[in-house]
Write a protein that holds these residues in place. Structure first.
Motif, PDB file in Angstrom:
ATOM      1  N   ARG A  31     -11.743   0.588  49.958  1.00 59.62           N
ATOM      2  CA  ARG A  31     -11.122  -0.370  48.782  1.00 59.62           C
ATOM      3  C   ARG A  31      -9.657  -0.441  49.128  1.00 59.62           C
ATOM      4  O   ARG A  31      -8.913   0.418  50.139  1.00 59.62           O
ATOM      5  CB  ARG A  31     -11.199   0.310  47.093  1.00 59.62           C
ATOM      6  N   GLY A  32      -8.722  -1.485  48.515  1.00 61.21           N
ATOM      7  CA  GLY A  32      -7.518  -1.138  48.754  1.00 61.21           C
ATOM      8  C   GLY A  32      -6.914  -2.507  50.415  1.00 61.21           C
ATOM      9  O   GLY A  32      -8.208  -2.502  50.671  1.00 61.21           O
ATOM     10  N   ALA A  33      -5.931  -3.139  49.644  1.00 60.48           N
ATOM     11  CA  ALA A  33      -6.092  -4.484  50.189  1.00 60.48           C
ATOM     12  C   ALA A  33      -6.456  -4.709  51.947  1.00 60.48           C
ATOM     13  O   ALA A  33      -7.301  -5.536  52.082  1.00 60.48           O
ATOM     14  CB  ALA A  33      -5.185  -5.361  49.406  1.00 60.48           C
ATOM     15  N   ASN A  46      -1.185  -5.956  41.419  1.00 62.97           N
ATOM     16  CA  ASN A  46      -1.643  -5.097  41.646  1.00 62.97           C
ATOM     17  C   ASN A  46      -2.735  -4.201  40.701  1.00 62.97           C
ATOM     18  O   ASN A  46      -2.489  -5.238  39.676  1.00 62.97           O
ATOM     19  CB  ASN A  46      -0.337  -3.837  41.980  1.00 62.97           C
ATOM     20  N   LYS A  47      -2.756  -3.341  40.815  1.00 63.50           N
ATOM     21  CA  LYS A  47      -4.229  -2.706  39.458  1.00 63.50           C
ATOM     22  C   LYS A  47      -3.127  -2.742  38.443  1.00 63.50           C
ATOM     23  O   LYS A  47      -2.126  -2.524  38.327  1.00 63.50           O
ATOM     24  CB  LYS A  47      -3.911  -1.101  40.196  1.00 63.50           C
ATOM     25  N   THR A 103       0.453   2.011  52.339  1.00 63.84           N
ATOM     26  CA  THR A 103       1.575   1.309  52.000  1.00 63.84           C
ATOM     27  C   THR A 103       2.574   2.393  50.664  1.00 63.84           C
ATOM     28  O   THR A 103       3.849   2.500  51.353  1.00 63.84           O
ATOM     29  CB  THR A 103       1.210   0.098  51.364  1.00 63.84           C
ATOM     30  N   CYS A 111      -2.392   4.153  40.418  1.00 63.24           N
ATOM     31  CA  CYS A 111      -3.700   3.420  41.395  1.00 63.24           C
ATOM     32  C   CYS A 111      -3.551   4.235  42.712  1.00 63.24           C
ATOM     33  O   CYS A 111      -3.099   5.480  43.047  1.00 63.24           O
ATOM     34  CB  CYS A 111      -3.743   2.245  41.638  1.00 63.24           C
ATOM     35  N   ASP A 148      -2.850  -5.672  46.053  1.00 63.37           N
ATOM     36  CA  ASP A 148      -2.744  -6.682  46.391  1.00 63.37           C
ATOM     37  C   ASP A 148      -3.065  -8.194  46.872  1.00 63.37           C
ATOM     38  O   ASP A 148      -3.790  -8.703  47.852  1.00 63.37           O
ATOM     39  CB  ASP A 148      -4.408  -7.119  45.677  1.00 63.37           C
ATOM     40  N   GLN A 196      -8.463   5.840  40.748  1.00 61.12           N
ATOM     41  CA  GLN A 196      -7.782   5.487  42.006  1.00 61.12           C
ATOM     42  C   GLN A 196      -6.913   6.991  42.182  1.00 61.12           C
ATOM     43  O   GLN A 196      -6.852   7.297  43.657  1.00 61.12           O
ATOM     44  CB  GLN A 196      -7.592   4.357  42.759  1.00 61.12           C
ATOM     45  N   ARG A 241     -14.757  -9.661  46.503  1.00 59.06           N
ATOM     46  CA  ARG A 241     -13.896  -9.203  45.450  1.00 59.06           C
ATOM     47  C   ARG A 241     -12.700 -10.814  45.959  1.00 59.06           C
ATOM     48  O   ARG A 241     -12.624 -11.271  46.942  1.00 59.06           O
ATOM     49  CB  ARG A 241     -13.888  -7.711  45.666  1.00 59.06           C
TER      50      ARG A 241
HETATM   51  C1  LIG Z   1      -2.448  -1.459  50.111  1.00 59.08           C
HETATM   52  S1  LIG Z   1      -3.828  -1.715  48.638  1.00 59.08           S
HETATM   53  C2  LIG Z   1      -4.156  -0.564  47.681  1.00 59.08           C
HETATM   54  C3  LIG Z   1      -3.982  -1.381  46.309  1.00 59.08           C
HETATM   55  O1  LIG Z   1      -6.042  -1.631  45.450  1.00 59.08           O
HETATM   56  C4  LIG Z   1      -6.160  -1.095  44.696  1.00 59.08           C
HETATM   57  O2  LIG Z   1      -7.124  -1.768  43.985  1.00 59.08           O
HETATM   58  P1  LIG Z   1      -8.750  -1.740  45.241  1.00 59.08           P
HETATM   59  O3  LIG Z   1      -9.026   0.460  44.185  1.00 59.08           O
HETATM   60  O4  LIG Z   1      -9.370  -1.689  43.607  1.00 59.08           O
HETATM   61  O5  LIG Z   1      -8.638  -1.986  45.973  1.00 59.08           O
HETATM   62  C5  LIG Z   1      -4.935  -1.041  43.640  1.00 59.08           C
HETATM   63  O6  LIG Z   1      -4.026  -2.123  43.866  1.00 59.08           O
HETATM   64  C6  LIG Z   1      -4.171  -0.260  45.062  1.00 59.08           C
HETATM   65  O7  LIG Z   1      -3.105  -0.798  44.890  1.00 59.08           O
END
Ligand SMILES: CSC[C@H]1O[C@H](OP(=O)(O)O)[C@H](O)[C@@H]1O
Length: 360
Positions: A55-57, A251-252, A173, A161, A241, A200, A90
């Motif tokens: 996960r993570g963009a 973002n989260k 990042t 997050c 994201d 997270q 997603r």
């Molecule tokens: C550098 S992108 C990180 C970003 O992604 C996370 O979402 P997820 O864990 O649901 O993929 C979160 O928004 C982070 O800030």
């Protein structure tokens, strides 16, 4: 298997040419277990993204890029079907479509050698991510250094997050400037929002910082405003994201509330955003960015280890419905600046348009 750290050069995704597969860290098992798993078939890649093993963009995008490329070397290969299957995993992180489009462009440009071209593009995106995140760290650490020079004490940074190396290939990042600060000997302490419902922060960001030996404290998501009010936060740095062309930062879920508290307490609020996470087609992020809604079970349960070290998932309520919005959008007016691989820019359309002109 010994767990790696960002400084050991660890990466979250590695291509194995001998098996034409990809090895990733199963992030659903952290911090309790560090385990790498192999992604071979398109279904493996789709499940890994949808279930948040990765996960993570940036990492979502690069994982999908390899999934699309490797699907071309399988029987009944169909690039369009693979593209759509991966894109459907997603909806919010723009990197997913961005990376898939890059691979499709490579396939279109070199149809006779589609597999090789697609794989080369996926590998190029992976290397580019490492370079860009490292540069984000270098641009962002200057902001920490400015505060350190003024205050001559440990700098307290709140993050939400996980936007660390686990969200990218390496460096991360939002956490990249923190890792670079550590390398420069600048004392930092990180307030780590646990980040319900998937935690997270408590599971991933805290694990990263603990592995790296960086001082940090896990806090409930509702604590940040109080800490800011009490002068215990010097700056906020979060990931994204999808950031719109006018500087709204998606973002989260919960990020927007931190930005409001930071604004009210005159605390700098930064978003660390690679250019691959900017959606140039959207000029009003608050209204236009699609917000993922996930299974309500994630809200109604919490997972961890019991006293015997056995993984458990407990339900906090069996009888009530729950809403599970995965992201929110912080309007540009609440963002002090956006840290990109090309520099630190103001969160507005003009500054981002100028940035776009510098892109290759
Ligand atoms: C550098 S992108 C990180 C970003 O992604 C996370 O979402 P997820 O864990 O649901 O993929 C979160 O928004 C982070 O800030």
């Amino acid at each position: 298997m010994t767990a790696p750290t960002v400084h050991s050069g660890a990466t979250t995704l590695d291509y194995d040419p001998s098996s034409q597969s990809v090895w990733i860290i199963d992030q659903t098992l952290l911090p309790h277990h560090y385990q790498r798993v192999q992604l071979l078939e398109l279904e493996d890649f789709c499940l890994a993204i949808a279930s948040m093993q990765v996960r993570g963009a940036p990492l979502i995008g690069i994982t999908a890029a390899f999934g699309l490329a490797l699907s071309l070397n399988r029987p009944q290969a169909n690039a369009e079907q693979a593209y759509q299957a991966l894109l459907a995993t997603r909806p919010t992180a723009i990197n997913l479509q961005w990376a898939l489009d890059k691979v499709m462009q490579a396939i279109t440009a070199q149809p006779a050698t589609a597999f090789a071209a697609a794989l080369a593009m996926a590998q190029s995106l992976r290397e580019q991510d490492i370079a860009h995140c490292s540069t984000i760290g270098e641009h962002g650490v200057a902001l920490i250094q400015q505060q350190y020079q003024q205050k001559q004490r440990c700098i307290n940074i709140l993050t939400h997050c996980n936007a660390g190396w686990l969200a990218t290939i390496q460096w991360g990042t939002a956490l990249a400037p923190i890792y670079k600060a550590q390398q420069l000997g600048i004392p930092v302490h990180v307030w780590v929002d646990e980040t319900r419902p998937r935690n997270q922060g408590a599971h991933l960001t805290a694990w990263e910082l603990q592995q790296a030996g960086i001082a940090h404290t896990i806090i409930c998501d509702n604590t940040g405003g109080h800490l800011m009010q009490q002068g215990m936060v010097d700056m906020c740095i979060v990931g994204s994201d999808r950031t719109s062309a006018n500087g709204d930062v998606c973002n989260k879920i919960g990020t927007y509330l931190k930005a409001l508290a930071a604004h009210d307490n005159h605390i700098p609020f930064y978003a660390a955003v690679p250019s691959s996470t900017i959606d140039w087609q959207i000029d009003d992020g608050v209204q236009q960015i699609p917000i993922e809604q996930r299974d309500s079970a994630e809200v109604l349960s919490i997972s961890g280890l019991d006293e015997q070290g056995i993984s458990r998932t407990v339900t906090v309520n069996r009888h009530s419905p729950a809403a599970n919005y995965g992201f929110d959008v912080t309007p540009a007016r609440l963002v002090s600046a956006i840290i990109t691989e090309l520099g630190v820019v103001q969160a507005n359309s003009k500054a981002l348009a100028s940035l776009r002109e510098q892109l290759p």
